[in-house]
Design a protein around this motif. Sequence first.
Motif, PDB file in Angstrom:
ATOM      1  N   GLY A 189      -8.883   9.919   9.191  1.00 60.97           N
ATOM      2  CA  GLY A 189     -10.183  10.231   9.774  1.00 60.97           C
ATOM      3  C   GLY A 189     -11.289   9.438   9.102  1.00 60.97           C
ATOM      4  N   ALA A 190     -12.524   9.865   9.375  1.00 58.65           N
ATOM      5  CA  ALA A 190     -13.687   9.154   8.846  1.00 58.65           C
ATOM      6  C   ALA A 190     -13.832   9.360   7.345  1.00 58.65           C
ATOM      7  N   GLN A 245     -17.448   8.879   0.288  1.00 58.26           N
ATOM      8  CA  GLN A 245     -16.146   9.123   0.895  1.00 58.26           C
ATOM      9  C   GLN A 245     -15.562  10.459   0.476  1.00 58.26           C
ATOM     10  N   HIS A 246     -14.590  10.916   1.270  1.00 58.72           N
ATOM     11  CA  HIS A 246     -13.913  12.177   0.936  1.00 58.72           C
ATOM     12  C   HIS A 246     -12.969  12.010  -0.254  1.00 58.72           C
ATOM     13  N   ALA A 299      -7.658   3.290   7.957  1.00 49.70           N
ATOM     14  CA  ALA A 299      -7.856   4.543   7.231  1.00 49.70           C
ATOM     15  C   ALA A 299      -8.198   5.680   8.186  1.00 49.70           C
ATOM     16  N   ALA A 300      -9.020   5.377   9.212  1.00 51.74           N
ATOM     17  CA  ALA A 300      -9.393   6.411  10.184  1.00 51.74           C
ATOM     18  C   ALA A 300      -8.174   6.906  10.951  1.00 51.74           C
ATOM     19  N   LEU A 352      -7.628  -0.223   0.986  1.00 45.06           N
ATOM     20  CA  LEU A 352      -7.840  -1.489   0.290  1.00 45.06           C
ATOM     21  C   LEU A 352      -6.510  -2.214   0.185  1.00 45.06           C
ATOM     22  N   LYS A 353      -6.559  -3.522   0.352  1.00 43.07           N
ATOM     23  CA  LYS A 353      -5.343  -4.315   0.344  1.00 43.07           C
ATOM     24  C   LYS A 353      -5.489  -5.502  -0.606  1.00 43.07           C
ATOM     25  N   GLY A 354      -4.350  -6.037  -1.001  1.00 43.09           N
ATOM     26  CA  GLY A 354      -4.338  -7.274  -1.757  1.00 43.09           C
ATOM     27  C   GLY A 354      -5.204  -7.244  -2.994  1.00 43.09           C
TER      28      GLY A 354
END
Length: 426
Positions: free
Chosen positions: A161-162, A278-279, A156-157, A167-169
């Motif tokens: 970015g931060a 989170q953003h 993701a970064a 998310l997977k699966g």
Amino acid sequence: MLDIRWIRDNQDELDRALASRGQAPRAADLVALDERRRKLVSELQTLQERRNAASKEIGQAKAAKDEAKASALMAEVTLLKERLPQDEAAVREIEAELDGALAMIPNVPLADVPFGRDESDNVEVRRVGEVPHFDFPVLQHFEIGEALGMMDFEAAAKLAGARFVVLKGDLARLERALAQFMLDLHTGEHGYTEVAPPILVRDEVMFGTAQLPKFADDQFRTMDGRWLIPTAEVPLTNLVREQILDDEALPLRFTAYTPCFRLEAGAAGRDTRGMLRQHQFGKVEMVSITTPEQSIEEHERMLACAETVLKRLGLPYRVITLCTGDMGFASQKTYDIEVWVPGQNTYREISSCSVCGDFQARRMNARTRPAGGKSPRYVHTLNGSGIAVGRALIAVLENYQNADGSVTVPDALRPYFGNKDRIARA
């Protein structure tokens, strides 16, 4: 936005409300500004009346063959016409200044809101559910997700970015299952109408729910001047902007699942690991539009709807009433629901339910007409998280974690999860 007429008649009450929020008194300044506005408006009306009267007198003077008087009146009208645009501009300027000042004044807390300076003065209402006890070392959600190979902050970064996550699966599926479960609950049992709103909105829409102008620095703005929504409250509440509804049609109840975007500028250094802050995050939102008589009862109802989500998921939580110093800008009263997060050994906010009175309605010009032909009055608005999907995912991972690193899927989510009962590393 508060009514300047109410402020004129309740200056002490406004200053007490501001003091309870930790702000300096403003009533005298606002009333003085309104006095200047009223004076300029009165002067402008006098000039307009004189111009109209003089214009009529010109015709009368000409009819009487009094050319000298007619010429003098024509010269007066010419001067008035030259002065009027300046005075009209002065009125527009003072009205804009007053509106701008009023737009920065927070809502007045209800009488039963506890007085306090910050979150340490919030009042716990109740606790629901048993806090789980584990016979193995408790992990935080990001440790669980990374060990499963389904939560990737590094990827993701590289992408954004931060304060972003990939998310997977099964964790991606869990997020989707949570949102669908919440929407089905609110539409099927709680009477909300599902809406799929735009996530880009105009200035006036952000102003309507009081994100602008005060919180502009907390928002993401696009190159064409529109805003990414910080919550679906913004478009859902503005569905009734610039309308006159009928009392009989209320309450209106809307719900939506949307991505939400926040700069989190005031959160530097807090919750830098994981998904708590989170953003970009997903949230199911509830919005109610009511008559003034319905709003307090609707607030309690909305809180119960949000609590039902956590009860069905089997997650321990507590309800708190926010004190005056910790309450949101547009709110008259706010309940927060905090879910138990074992990895931090504490409760963390997962829902906030607020009643705003007519504060947002004035900014949107949203009104309702009582039966019997009475004059329209402003609607009342309410909003509540129903609930934050990302934080619900965190709570499920941590409360349902197992010693072998797997996570049990709550019963309520299994119909949305192919009836699987466990998330484990492949």
